[in-house]
Design a protein around this motif. Sequence first.
Motif, PDB file in Angstrom:
ATOM      1  N   LEU A   8       0.798  -1.224   0.000  1.00 33.48           N
ATOM      2  CA  LEU A   8       0.000   0.000   0.000  1.00 33.48           C
ATOM      3  C   LEU A   8       0.839   1.286   0.000  1.00 33.48           C
ATOM      4  CD1 LEU A   8      -2.995   0.469  -0.201  1.00 33.48           C
ATOM      5  CD2 LEU A   8      -3.076   0.770   2.276  1.00 33.48           C
ATOM      6  N   PRO A   9       1.952   1.366   0.749  1.00 30.58           N
ATOM      7  CA  PRO A   9       2.728   2.611   0.701  1.00 30.58           C
ATOM      8  C   PRO A   9       3.181   2.969  -0.718  1.00 30.58           C
ATOM      9  CG  PRO A   9       3.447   1.273   2.543  1.00 30.58           C
ATOM     10  CD  PRO A   9       2.494   0.434   1.757  1.00 30.58           C
ATOM     11  N   VAL A  10       3.614   1.957  -1.484  1.00 28.42           N
ATOM     12  CA  VAL A  10       4.065   2.227  -2.853  1.00 28.42           C
ATOM     13  C   VAL A  10       2.876   2.654  -3.724  1.00 28.42           C
ATOM     14  CG1 VAL A  10       5.033   1.171  -4.927  1.00 28.42           C
ATOM     15  CG2 VAL A  10       6.063   0.713  -2.716  1.00 28.42           C
ATOM     16  N   ILE A  11       1.746   1.957  -3.541  1.00 28.06           N
ATOM     17  CA  ILE A  11       0.554   2.291  -4.329  1.00 28.06           C
ATOM     18  C   ILE A  11       0.122   3.724  -4.033  1.00 28.06           C
ATOM     19  CG2 ILE A  11      -1.873   1.708  -4.674  1.00 28.06           C
ATOM     20  CD1 ILE A  11      -1.058  -1.203  -3.893  1.00 28.06           C
ATOM     21  N   TYR A  13       2.014   6.106  -2.879  1.00 30.40           N
ATOM     22  CA  TYR A  13       2.994   7.029  -3.448  1.00 30.40           C
ATOM     23  C   TYR A  13       2.725   7.267  -4.929  1.00 30.40           C
ATOM     24  CZ  TYR A  13       6.924   8.509  -6.120  1.00 30.40           C
ATOM     25  OH  TYR A  13       7.668   9.160  -7.063  1.00 30.40           O
ATOM     26  N   LEU A  14       2.491   6.166  -5.669  1.00 35.37           N
ATOM     27  CA  LEU A  14       2.272   6.319  -7.107  1.00 35.37           C
ATOM     28  C   LEU A  14       1.058   7.208  -7.373  1.00 35.37           C
ATOM     29  CD1 LEU A  14       2.951   2.708  -8.421  1.00 35.37           C
ATOM     30  CD2 LEU A  14       4.439   4.688  -8.564  1.00 35.37           C
ATOM     31  N   PHE A  15       0.024   7.075  -6.529  1.00 34.57           N
ATOM     32  CA  PHE A  15      -1.176   7.879  -6.691  1.00 34.57           C
ATOM     33  C   PHE A  15      -0.920   9.338  -6.279  1.00 34.57           C
ATOM     34  CE2 PHE A  15      -4.988   9.471  -4.347  1.00 34.57           C
ATOM     35  CZ  PHE A  15      -5.734   9.815  -5.455  1.00 34.57           C
ATOM     36  N   LEU A  16      -0.384   9.531  -5.070  1.00 35.20           N
ATOM     37  CA  LEU A  16      -0.187  10.892  -4.559  1.00 35.20           C
ATOM     38  C   LEU A  16       0.884  11.637  -5.363  1.00 35.20           C
ATOM     39  CD1 LEU A  16      -0.324  10.167  -0.720  1.00 35.20           C
ATOM     40  CD2 LEU A  16      -2.039  11.354  -2.095  1.00 35.20           C
ATOM     41  N   GLY A  17       1.948  10.926  -5.712  1.00 33.44           N
ATOM     42  CA  GLY A  17       3.004  11.543  -6.513  1.00 33.44           C
ATOM     43  C   GLY A  17       2.466  11.992  -7.863  1.00 33.44           C
ATOM     44  N   GLY A  18       1.663  11.144  -8.488  1.00 31.44           N
ATOM     45  CA  GLY A  18       1.062  11.496  -9.772  1.00 31.44           C
ATOM     46  C   GLY A  18       0.138  12.687  -9.626  1.00 31.44           C
ATOM     47  N   LEU A  19      -0.682  12.672  -8.564  1.00 37.27           N
ATOM     48  CA  LEU A  19      -1.643  13.757  -8.336  1.00 37.27           C
ATOM     49  C   LEU A  19      -0.917  15.098  -8.163  1.00 37.27           C
ATOM     50  CD1 LEU A  19      -4.619  13.427  -5.888  1.00 37.27           C
ATOM     51  CD2 LEU A  19      -3.267  15.483  -5.895  1.00 37.27           C
ATOM     52  N   MET A  64       6.067   7.988   2.258  1.00 43.24           N
ATOM     53  CA  MET A  64       5.562   6.613   2.296  1.00 43.24           C
ATOM     54  C   MET A  64       6.515   5.623   1.641  1.00 43.24           C
ATOM     55  SD  MET A  64       1.544   6.873   1.887  1.00 43.24           S
ATOM     56  CE  MET A  64       0.672   7.154   3.406  1.00 43.24           C
ATOM     57  N   ILE A  65       7.169   6.015   0.541  1.00 38.75           N
ATOM     58  CA  ILE A  65       8.090   5.031  -0.057  1.00 38.75           C
ATOM     59  C   ILE A  65       9.341   4.878   0.789  1.00 38.75           C
ATOM     60  CG2 ILE A  65       7.479   4.702  -2.475  1.00 38.75           C
ATOM     61  CD1 ILE A  65       9.231   7.065  -3.167  1.00 38.75           C
ATOM     62  N   ARG A 300      -3.580   2.740 -10.021  1.00 37.20           N
ATOM     63  CA  ARG A 300      -2.283   2.406  -9.408  1.00 37.20           C
ATOM     64  C   ARG A 300      -2.380   1.094  -8.641  1.00 37.20           C
ATOM     65  NH1 ARG A 300      -2.739   7.083 -11.216  1.00 37.20           N
ATOM     66  NH2 ARG A 300      -0.920   8.377 -11.629  1.00 37.20           N
ATOM     67  N   TYR A 301      -3.486   0.941  -7.894  1.00 39.57           N
ATOM     68  CA  TYR A 301      -3.661  -0.267  -7.085  1.00 39.57           C
ATOM     69  C   TYR A 301      -3.678  -1.508  -7.973  1.00 39.57           C
ATOM     70  CZ  TYR A 301      -5.694  -3.566  -3.791  1.00 39.57           C
ATOM     71  OH  TYR A 301      -5.906  -4.658  -2.999  1.00 39.57           O
ATOM     72  N   ILE A 302      -4.502  -1.470  -9.013  1.00 46.45           N
ATOM     73  CA  ILE A 302      -4.658  -2.646  -9.880  1.00 46.45           C
ATOM     74  C   ILE A 302      -3.343  -2.954 -10.604  1.00 46.45           C
ATOM     75  CG2 ILE A 302      -5.819  -3.501 -11.952  1.00 46.45           C
ATOM     76  CD1 ILE A 302      -8.252  -1.713 -10.872  1.00 46.45           C
ATOM     77  N   VAL A 303      -2.686  -1.921 -11.121  1.00 51.17           N
ATOM     78  CA  VAL A 303      -1.451  -2.159 -11.872  1.00 51.17           C
ATOM     79  C   VAL A 303      -0.366  -2.738 -10.959  1.00 51.17           C
ATOM     80  CG1 VAL A 303       0.446  -1.001 -13.069  1.00 51.17           C
ATOM     81  CG2 VAL A 303      -1.899  -0.488 -13.698  1.00 51.17           C
ATOM     82  N   VAL A 304      -0.207  -2.162  -9.768  1.00 48.55           N
ATOM     83  CA  VAL A 304       0.858  -2.632  -8.873  1.00 48.55           C
ATOM     84  C   VAL A 304       0.588  -4.071  -8.415  1.00 48.55           C
ATOM     85  CG1 VAL A 304       1.925  -2.289  -6.609  1.00 48.55           C
ATOM     86  CG2 VAL A 304       1.570  -0.342  -8.117  1.00 48.55           C
ATOM     87  N   VAL A 305      -0.668  -4.369  -8.082  1.00 51.64           N
ATOM     88  CA  VAL A 305      -0.983  -5.730  -7.627  1.00 51.64           C
ATOM     89  C   VAL A 305      -0.907  -6.717  -8.794  1.00 51.64           C
ATOM     90  CG1 VAL A 305      -2.798  -7.194  -6.671  1.00 51.64           C
ATOM     91  CG2 VAL A 305      -2.358  -4.960  -5.664  1.00 51.64           C
TER      92      VAL A 305
END
Lengths: 315, 246
Positions: A8-11, A13-19, A64-65, A300-305
């Motif tokens: 979840l921390p990476v997911i 990050y990918l979401f918040l960083g992108g936002l 988070m990362i 982000r969640y679906i791609v990372v998982v």
Amino acid sequence: MHELHWGLPVILYLFLGGLGAGAGAVSASVLLRSGGGDRPGSGFDIARWGALIAPFPVIVGTGMIVFELGSFQAGNWFRFVNLFKVINLSPMSIGTWLLSLFILVSLAYAYTFFMKDPRPGDARHSLRKMLAWAMVPLGVGVALYTGILLGALPARPFWNSPILALLFLVSALSTGVAAILLARAIFREATHHQEVARSTYLMTSSDLLLIAFEIAVVFLFIMYAHLTIGNTEAAVAVILGGRLTSLFWLGFVALGLAIPAAIELKYVIPTLLYQKQYVMPRSIEIAVCTLVLIGGFMLRYIVVVAGQITGPVGI
Amino acid sequence: MNQDKGVSRRSALKQLGTGAAAAAAVAASPAAALGATPAKRYAMVIDTRKCVGCHACSVSCKTENDVPLGETRSWVEYIEKGDFPEVRRSFLPRLCNQCEKPQCVSVCPTGATYKRKEDGIVVIDSNVCIGCKYCVQACPYGMRFINPTTGAADKCDFCLHRVENGLVPACVNTCQGKARIFGDLNDPDSVVSKAVRANALTVLRPEMGTGPMVFYIDADHTDARDAARLGTYVRIETNRRQQERV
């Protein structure tokens, strides 16, 4: 089932960083488009909200990362500085530098708006314009590199696609726009200026365009994966009948793309085709932006998982 | 070998033709002429015909390298195939492939993972590694794990501490059936070079293009996903915490 090494921390990050990167890039390009905000129809307000939002999700995501690092969890809290002792061609190394630069520049850029009455031509005008020129490439870079980072791995066939980076970039810009509109919808005064309606119309129609583009990129991502054989086809099956199918199609495609796009279309069309006054109720605006943000997280969640629960076929 | 000689003889003749006789002499045997020792190229050949699946290698690896409970640097997979009475069980010992083109090295952001020039062994400097798990994701063989005590990535390094002192890796030393053959591929007289020349070899996931330096003789590459296509019963037992094969 393969282990989930990035959770979840990476997911997040990918979401918040992108936002944050998306909000920063959009804010700066809106500002530069109107010559620093001093031309009519400048969207200065949009630029201000974007600038004030941009650094914070990126900083939280970066925290988070760091928290996810094995060395941090083992008690070596500051070993992550090793990242800054080397520059190499690893997407993560390039991303580290981009991310650090983005955080510094976006904080400075936010500072130029952080005054009593920021307006075009004020004391920090030239500094603001200069920083905006750096914000556009840095924001695009931060939004883009995460997709390149995942795409660089042949051992993860679901990620190993050049178009994943484009998907992340478009999604980042879309969630950035949604964050700006959401913040403004929540915090703005009730008075409905002509100028506000105009810039909201521009932003909403831009978001609509971005979502349309995102749908096209998602289509290409799936189509090319499905029409090949071997590793990639087996991996993409996880969203085409596999374990993540309903989450992908209902959670991301329907909830995050199709529904907000349809609502936006309903409000944009009268202005676009018949030049009518643009009106979107605040509650609808908040709902649409929230859906877009949920969609961005879902992606982000679906791609990372999905990347981690699938692997190469055969041994 | 013959082909190599042919090439160097041809190039030597060519250079003689241009009058550079001295240069040709050096080119024909650069190591001897310069007095340099050639870099080693360590490799392992695993003869699965001799493997009985006893896990002596896995156990000796754990004790030799102090691998934490639940993690594995080296393990043995069982492949069970067929319907009674025509059933076959074969064994697939797994370890880091010490790839020619290691994916883990090219993604490492800190340079903690690198391929040693002197012997081709891929190692991790645990004081530099930040534990970002990028290499764990990048390895097509699932060899890497995060060591909970150091917080750094960890994996098999051919028992570098033993090999540097002229010993063979612990798993090779302990192998009951002599299924593991270890040595320097640059030395044509080494047992591993002889085994490479004398046998048909396969590597794992060759399509990944990593150029593994661990070779198998008579390995069963049947995957669980082959079962439906072959119309037979296939069961893979990984014998490690992670039940699915990676």
